[in-house]
Scaffold this motif. Sequence first.
Motif, PDB file in Angstrom:
ATOM      1  N   CYS A 105       0.828  -1.204   0.000  1.00 23.96           N
ATOM      2  CA  CYS A 105       0.000   0.000   0.000  1.00 23.96           C
ATOM      3  C   CYS A 105       0.868   1.262   0.000  1.00 23.96           C
ATOM      4  O   CYS A 105       1.937   1.303   0.623  1.00 23.96           O
ATOM      5  N   ARG A 137      -8.598   2.001   0.659  1.00 25.05           N
ATOM      6  CA  ARG A 137      -9.123   0.704   0.237  1.00 25.05           C
ATOM      7  C   ARG A 137      -8.059  -0.383   0.354  1.00 25.05           C
ATOM      8  O   ARG A 137      -8.337  -1.506   0.778  1.00 25.05           O
ATOM      9  N   CYS A 138      -6.813  -0.033   0.017  1.00 25.74           N
ATOM     10  CA  CYS A 138      -5.714  -0.993   0.129  1.00 25.74           C
ATOM     11  C   CYS A 138      -5.466  -1.367   1.588  1.00 25.74           C
ATOM     12  O   CYS A 138      -5.287  -2.544   1.915  1.00 25.74           O
ATOM     13  N   CYS A 140      -7.553  -1.386   4.076  1.00 26.61           N
ATOM     14  CA  CYS A 140      -8.631  -2.227   4.602  1.00 26.61           C
ATOM     15  C   CYS A 140      -8.664  -3.587   3.924  1.00 26.61           C
ATOM     16  O   CYS A 140      -9.012  -4.590   4.562  1.00 26.61           O
ATOM     17  N   LYS A 141      -8.314  -3.635   2.668  1.00 31.62           N
ATOM     18  CA  LYS A 141      -8.323  -4.910   1.957  1.00 31.62           C
ATOM     19  C   LYS A 141      -7.294  -5.872   2.532  1.00 31.62           C
ATOM     20  O   LYS A 141      -7.539  -7.078   2.643  1.00 31.62           O
ATOM     21  N   TYR A 142      -6.117  -5.338   2.915  1.00 29.01           N
ATOM     22  CA  TYR A 142      -5.039  -6.185   3.436  1.00 29.01           C
ATOM     23  C   TYR A 142      -4.906  -6.102   4.953  1.00 29.01           C
ATOM     24  O   TYR A 142      -3.869  -6.438   5.507  1.00 29.01           O
ATOM     25  N   ARG A 143      -5.960  -5.633   5.626  1.00 23.43           N
ATOM     26  CA  ARG A 143      -6.039  -5.636   7.090  1.00 23.43           C
ATOM     27  C   ARG A 143      -4.888  -4.878   7.741  1.00 23.43           C
ATOM     28  O   ARG A 143      -4.330  -5.308   8.754  1.00 23.43           O
ATOM     29  N   GLN A 155     -14.693  -0.575   7.889  1.00 25.37           N
ATOM     30  CA  GLN A 155     -13.660  -1.409   7.267  1.00 25.37           C
ATOM     31  C   GLN A 155     -14.244  -2.188   6.086  1.00 25.37           C
ATOM     32  O   GLN A 155     -13.644  -2.264   5.019  1.00 25.37           O
ATOM     33  N   GLU A 156     -15.407  -2.771   6.283  1.00 23.51           N
ATOM     34  CA  GLU A 156     -16.056  -3.531   5.211  1.00 23.51           C
ATOM     35  C   GLU A 156     -16.443  -2.620   4.060  1.00 23.51           C
ATOM     36  O   GLU A 156     -16.319  -2.997   2.881  1.00 23.51           O
ATOM     37  N   ARG A 159     -13.322  -1.698   1.984  1.00 25.01           N
ATOM     38  CA  ARG A 159     -12.726  -2.796   1.203  1.00 25.01           C
ATOM     39  C   ARG A 159     -13.298  -2.855  -0.210  1.00 25.01           C
ATOM     40  O   ARG A 159     -12.629  -3.304  -1.134  1.00 25.01           O
ATOM     41  N   HIS A 160     -14.524  -2.408  -0.372  1.00 29.87           N
ATOM     42  CA  HIS A 160     -15.198  -2.474  -1.676  1.00 29.87           C
ATOM     43  C   HIS A 160     -15.437  -1.072  -2.244  1.00 29.87           C
ATOM     44  O   HIS A 160     -16.318  -0.885  -3.085  1.00 29.87           O
TER      45      HIS A 160
END
Length: 308
Positions: A105, A137-138, A140-143, A155-156, A159-160
């Motif tokens: 990220c 987004r990056c 949250c996508k990779y926690r 967070q959800e 991600r989208h």
Amino acid sequence: MFRLWRGIWWARLTYFTEMKFHHLLLLVLCVACLTVDFSEAKNKRKKYRGEKTKQVTEEEPKVGSEDAAVGSNEEEEEVDPCSHKHCSPGQICKLTEDGQPFCTCIEECPTETDPRRKVCSNKNATWNSDCSLHQMRCWCKYRDEKCSELPEHKQEEYRHMHIEYYGECKAMEECTEGQMADFPRRMRDWLFNVMQDMADRDELSPYYLKMEREAETNLTKRWTNAVVWKWCDLDASHNRAVSRHELFPIRAPLMALEHCIGPFLDGCDSNHDHEITLSEWVKCMEMDEADIEAHCEDIRDNEDEADV
């Protein structure tokens, strides 16, 4: 008397010595000439028989050859491994300790003060720039821990997240039933106009250019070719489905100007799997699917042959 005979003898000896030297020199020259003539004759016989003749030439040492080799090695070592690594929006390429490229990220986005750099997300939230949106987004996508501090529902959501359109979020005019009913026709016309404009600017591949010329001369192909071209063009992953991210090139620039395009594209995804298949795309455009499926296969086959 003795001196007289010694002088005569010495003169004869000198004469015969000089004569022998000249004869020897003449003999050497004759042998050399015969050798050259024999070598030339031998080469002529080889050429007559079709054999290759060997020409002996002195090769001069190539100046700087070692330096060039060293320079070439240095250039190979200087090639950035990240130059061939593709990273998604919001990511940047870095190298591991052993020099292997990987995506991570973006750590920091540039500070943007121009309001024209702002973007509106699909959740109707304004972000300072496309970089800051993709960065979150990056995370949250990779926690990433920068996202884990947020509430779970956020967070959800992030991600989208994707860009809905450029500029600050604003209240969109509602797309009426009548406008939505007429939108497929307007969309087909718009796609053909875009295709025609790209052809005039020489920005189409030879195959797509052929489709555009066909559409100009054959009215039955006018909409069909334009719809097929745009769907195949949007399907960058070649998985025969257009994702929401792949719809970005036609969605984001038009949302602020064409308020029906958002609901229209959302409606194309009839099974709500966040992808639009060719069948769904054709139904949205209110066209006959049977006339388009084979046509798109022809495009795929042509592109595959061009890559070989």
